[in-house]
Structures are given as C-alpha cells and as structure tokens.
Scaffold this motif. Sequence first.
Motif, short mmCIF file in Angstrom:
data_model
loop_
_atom_site.label_atom_id
_atom_site.label_comp_id
_atom_site.label_asym_id
_atom_site.label_seq_id
_atom_site.Cartn_x
_atom_site.Cartn_y
_atom_site.Cartn_z
N LYS A 135 -57.08 29.06 -3.65
CA LYS A 135 -57.71 30.24 -3.04
C LYS A 135 -57.86 31.39 -4.02
CE LYS A 135 -56.37 29.36 1.77
NZ LYS A 135 -55.62 29.88 2.93
N ILE A 138 -60.81 30.68 -6.29
CA ILE A 138 -62.06 30.80 -5.54
C ILE A 138 -62.42 32.26 -5.31
CG2 ILE A 138 -63.13 30.39 -3.28
CD1 ILE A 138 -61.54 27.75 -3.18
N TYR A 215 -69.89 25.92 -6.32
CA TYR A 215 -69.59 25.88 -4.88
C TYR A 215 -69.54 24.43 -4.38
CZ TYR A 215 -69.93 26.70 0.14
OH TYR A 215 -69.69 26.70 1.49
N ALA A 216 -70.54 23.63 -4.79
CA ALA A 216 -70.61 22.24 -4.33
C ALA A 216 -69.40 21.43 -4.80
CB ALA A 216 -71.90 21.59 -4.83
N THR A 218 -66.47 22.60 -5.83
CA THR A 218 -65.25 23.14 -5.24
C THR A 218 -65.10 22.71 -3.78
OG1 THR A 218 -65.28 25.07 -6.71
CG2 THR A 218 -63.98 25.28 -4.70
N GLU A 219 -66.21 22.75 -3.06
CA GLU A 219 -66.19 22.32 -1.66
C GLU A 219 -65.78 20.84 -1.56
OE1 GLU A 219 -69.10 22.76 2.19
OE2 GLU A 219 -69.98 21.97 0.34
N VAL A 222 -62.08 20.57 -2.21
CA VAL A 222 -61.28 21.05 -1.08
C VAL A 222 -61.28 20.03 0.06
CG1 VAL A 222 -61.17 22.80 0.74
CG2 VAL A 222 -61.56 23.50 -1.63
N VAL A 223 -62.46 19.47 0.37
CA VAL A 223 -62.56 18.47 1.43
C VAL A 223 -61.69 17.26 1.10
CG1 VAL A 223 -64.11 16.81 2.54
CG2 VAL A 223 -64.82 19.20 2.23
#
Length: 257
Positions: A135, A138, A215-216, A218-219, A222-223
Amino acid sequence: MKKIAFSIFLLFSCAAYADELADANKLLENKSYPQALELYKKLAQSGNAEAQFHLGEMHLYGEGVAIDAARAEQWFAQASKAGNKNADAALALIANRIKRKADIDYYVNAYDGSDVALSKFKCAAPTIPQLSKNKRQIKEVAGSVDAWMDCYNGFVSNLNSLQPSGKAIPSDIEALMNEQEFEQAKKRMDAAYARVIAEGQEQAMKISAQRDAWYASTEAYVVNENKKVQTENDMSELERSRNANTPQWVTWAVPNK
C-alpha cells in the motif's frame, strides 16, 4: 465687389474641401485605401493638416501603400507644423517604435513559445516502477503521478487563457505594431503554441502509458496475492478441521513376557 466674390469663393472652397475630407475619412473607415489615398494626397498638398496626418498613418501602417516609416514621419511632421495635435502623438509613436524595435521583432520574427512551454512549469517527473507490492508503494506512485498531472493541467489552463493568439503580446508593444506586424505575430504565436501543445501532449501520453502499465501489473499482482492469501487461509482451515477430527488413540501398555 471683387472682395466679396473672393470671400464667397473661399467659403465654397472650404466647404468643398470639408466634403472631400469627410469622403476620404469614410473611405478610410471602409478600408477603401486606394481611393482614400488619392483624396488625402490632394487635400494634403493643399495644406490640409488632417489629410497630412492620415497620409502619415497610411504610410506607417501600410494601408494602401507599402509601409514606409520615413515617409510617414514626413507627413506627420507637416501635419504637426500645421497644428495637428494627433500628429505630435504619432511622431512620439514612431520614436517609440524605433526604441522598441527589438521587442516588436521578437514577436513578429522570433517568438518560439518557450515562455509557455511545459518545461517552464517545472513539473516533477513521477518515478513509475513496473509494479508496486504494498500500500505504501502504491500510494507514493499514485501521488507522484497525480502531482504531475495537476502540474500538466496548469500548463494547459495557462495556454487556454492566452487565446486568442496575440493576447499575450504586452499592450504597450501591441500599440506600436502596425496591422501587418500584429497579424504576422499572431500567426507565429499560433505555430509556436501548436508545437508547445504537441510536445506537452506527447509527454503526458508517455506518462499516462507508464501509469496504465504500472496499474495493470500492480492490480494483477494484488489479485494474485489475494488469491494466495485466500488459498493459504483455506488450507489452514482444512488443516484445523483435519486436526480437530483426528481420533484419539489409546496407548496400550505392552506386558513383559
């Protein structure tokens, strides 16, 4: 009798000149420069100070004739000598044009838009990694990108505030320009602004692409991590369940033979 007749002739003559001057002024107002020029010449050669002044203007601003500051100054000088106060101001204008020639030439021939370029805003380029794993990372990346975008939007707003072209020319310099100079300066500023906008947009698109890729990835990370955590939680629950249902074996004491 002859004296009276002569006086009447002068009255008619003055009236005729007044009518011609009014006609010439109307032609000038309507930008019918060749016709206005002919009438002003006729009246100026007869000593009309206002006509001399307007001839000076036409030569100064290139209205119906080639721009000729020297010729304009001659007509203004004649008009001033005849008592035209506007001619005095015009002579001062010519003196200021000579004094501020470099400033006028800058906007007409040399303006490059560097004063409104994105680099002038000193937007701090964000550091965008391939991905962020927690976090704090990010938040830091998102904050730096948002700060850059805010700075970029300030650059865009500033350019929008300068429209239409020519608005950014200082009023004291614009007042010294003739119509042709002002139009040329606006065209040059249009071209400079277009170049500055293209350069700024190119940089914004590059940073936006980097942000989207970050963003892609990192997303996705995270998923995937959430799935792993969920899997680990499920396995722990399964293990607890297995342990809870393990039968309690009796330990037998084996007798000695």
